[in-house]
Design an enzyme around this catalytic site. Structure first.
Site, PDB file in Angstrom:
ATOM      1  N   GLY A   1       0.808  -1.225   0.000  1.00 55.93           N
ATOM      2  CA  GLY A   1       0.000   0.000   0.000  1.00 55.93           C
ATOM      3  C   GLY A   1       0.832   1.263   0.000  1.00 55.93           C
ATOM      4  O   GLY A   1       0.328   2.340   0.307  1.00 55.93           O
TER       5      GLY A   1
ATOM      6  N   ASP B   1       1.997  -0.490 -14.254  1.00 53.96           N
ATOM      7  CA  ASP B   1       2.746  -1.147 -13.168  1.00 53.96           C
ATOM      8  C   ASP B   1       3.256  -2.518 -13.588  1.00 53.96           C
ATOM      9  O   ASP B   1       4.410  -2.872 -13.339  1.00 53.96           O
ATOM     10  CB  ASP B   1       1.855  -1.291 -11.923  1.00 53.96           C
ATOM     11  CG  ASP B   1       1.394   0.055 -11.401  1.00 53.96           C
ATOM     12  OD1 ASP B   1       1.936   1.079 -11.841  1.00 53.96           O
ATOM     13  OD2 ASP B   1       0.475   0.067 -10.562  1.00 53.96           O
TER      14      ASP B   1
HETATM   15  C1  GLA Z   1      -2.171   2.549  -9.927  1.00 55.31           C
HETATM   16  C2  GLA Z   1      -2.566   1.654 -11.099  1.00 55.31           C
HETATM   17  C3  GLA Z   1      -1.866   2.102 -12.378  1.00 55.31           C
HETATM   18  C4  GLA Z   1      -2.048   3.593 -12.627  1.00 55.31           C
HETATM   19  C5  GLA Z   1      -1.727   4.393 -11.373  1.00 55.31           C
HETATM   20  C6  GLA Z   1      -2.029   5.859 -11.528  1.00 55.31           C
HETATM   21  O1  GLA Z   1      -0.823   2.388  -9.620  1.00 55.31           O
HETATM   22  O2  GLA Z   1      -2.220   0.317 -10.838  1.00 55.31           O
HETATM   23  O3  GLA Z   1      -2.363   1.342 -13.469  1.00 55.31           O
HETATM   24  O4  GLA Z   1      -3.336   3.873 -13.074  1.00 55.31           O
HETATM   25  O5  GLA Z   1      -2.438   3.911 -10.238  1.00 55.31           O
HETATM   26  O6  GLA Z   1      -1.203   6.422 -12.486  1.00 55.31           O
END
Ligand code: GLA
Length: 374
Positions: A124, A170
């Protein structure tokens, strides 16, 4: 690697008498710029970091997929005979079940095995602990080795099973990060290139150590508001919307679209500035990104704003902004290398005075994407 030795020792304690284990790792990330643009098929520029999730796995004859999380001291198991019928439990183990479910949906057989998860990515903390976990588990369960496919499947597990409508940023950087570089990714075409950061600067993540409850529902709401803005403008996604048409929008869709459109432009400016070594411009772009996330996208919070303001008061800090989904998690700071100690002491002194607890500071090292360790 001392850490791997320690992990293997724990594996033998948790699963005594098991077959020889194999191990995979996937890194967390810090997103330098391009926030909430990925699900709008825009531009992002994350960097894989040294914090990582290691998944150790060995085949078993139990008929079960078993998993133990070292950080949460919690275990879960599922019979491998009916992976296709798995249902969400609403806890951390969904991230493992989701990967097995996604692979089996695509025709793979999930063998009975024991898994140990050991992660240094703060849970988190806005540094993408979930994608690191998803990608490492995907490799451990026999998922694709090609980074793009790996990222796409890990993302599908997150959207389809866990039920969070995330973009691909990500998982992509967890799979395809590069030591010494950030990755400039076009989330629409999936074209990317490595961008080396200028000499003499440091990237520091500061974890606020809060995760406001609002996070999950607000993320979904933002995705919907962007889709709504795109509908009103008659475009497939906000990536295709021009700034000149913002006047056709009002209310939340206007604010969200304004952020996404200006943020995409900022990613290009930031990457160009990095490539010509203009660190001042890079910093200014980060500051503008934070303002836009705070005022237009409305995903910041008091703790993140304070970390950013405090950082910007330190000589040698060029720019700072929240990173990741928001509502807590971390900030990313761009600074001259020699300013690292001053930034650390300012944050470690002022933040606890205001909020009562310490932030966690990570000087980030641009690292490689996922790989097999053993
Ligand atoms: C989270 C999501 C990503 C992206 C970010 C904001 O990390 O997993 O896909 O949307 O928020 O940029």
């Amino acid at each position: 690697m001392a850490r791997l030795e320690a992990i293997l020792k724990r594996f033998r304690e948790i699963y005594p008498g098991s077959a020889a284990p194999r191990a995979w790792r996937a890194p967390g990330r810090v997103n330098l710029i391009g926030e909430h643009t990925d699900y709008n098929l825009g531009l992002v520029m994350p960097m894989a970091i040294q914090l990582e999730c290691v998944v150790t796995a060995a085949p078993s004859s139990s008929g079960l997929l078993r998993v133990y999380s070292e950080e949460l001291a919690s275990s879960a198991e599922w019979p491998v005979a009916n992976i296709g019928e798995l249902r969400r439990r609403g806890d951390w183990s969904d991230r493992v079940a989701g990967v097995a479910w996604e692979l089996s949906r695509r025709g793979a057989t999930i063998a009975a095995q024991d898994l140990l998860i050991s992660s240094t990515v703060p849970l988190g903390g806005g540094l993408s602990s979930s994608a690191a976990l998803g990608v490492a588990v995907m490799l451990a369960l026999g998922g694709p080795r090609d980074p793009l496919e790996l990222a796409q499947l890990a993302r599908a597990a997150e959207t389809g099973f866990v039920g969070v409508p995330v973009g691909i940023m990500d998982q992509f950087v967890a799979a395809r990060g590069r030591a010494g570089a950030a990755i400039l990714l076009d989330c629409g075409s999936l074209e990317f290139r490595e961008v080396r950061l200028p000499e003499g600067i440091a990237i520091v993540a500061a974890n606020s150590m809060v995760r406001h409850e609002l996070g999950g529902s607000a993320y979904r709401r933002r995705v919907e508001e962007c889709a709504e803005a795109a509908r009103v403008l008659g475009v497939k996604c906000l990536r295709e919307a021009a700034a000149s048409r913002l006047s056709e929008l009002a209310g939340a869709p206007l604010l969200r679209a304004r952020h996404v459109i200006t943020e995409n432009a900022r990613v290009e400016e930031f990457a160009a500035a990095a490539e010509r070594g203009d660190v001042e411009k890079m910093g200014i772009t980060l500051i503008e990104s934070h303002r836009s996330l705070r005022d237009d996208y409305q995903v910041s919070c008091a703790e993140l704003d304070f970390l950013v303001e405090t950082a910007l008061s330190v000589p040698g800090v060029l720019g700072a902004r929240m990173t990741g989904g928001g509502f807590g998690g971390s900030t990313v700071n761009l600074l001259r290398k020699e300013a690292v100690p001053a930034l650390e002491s300012a944050l470690l002194e002022k933040y606890p005075e205001k909020f009562g607890w310490r932030p966690e500071i990570h000087v980030c090292i641009a690292s490689d994407g996922a790989s097999q360790l053993l």
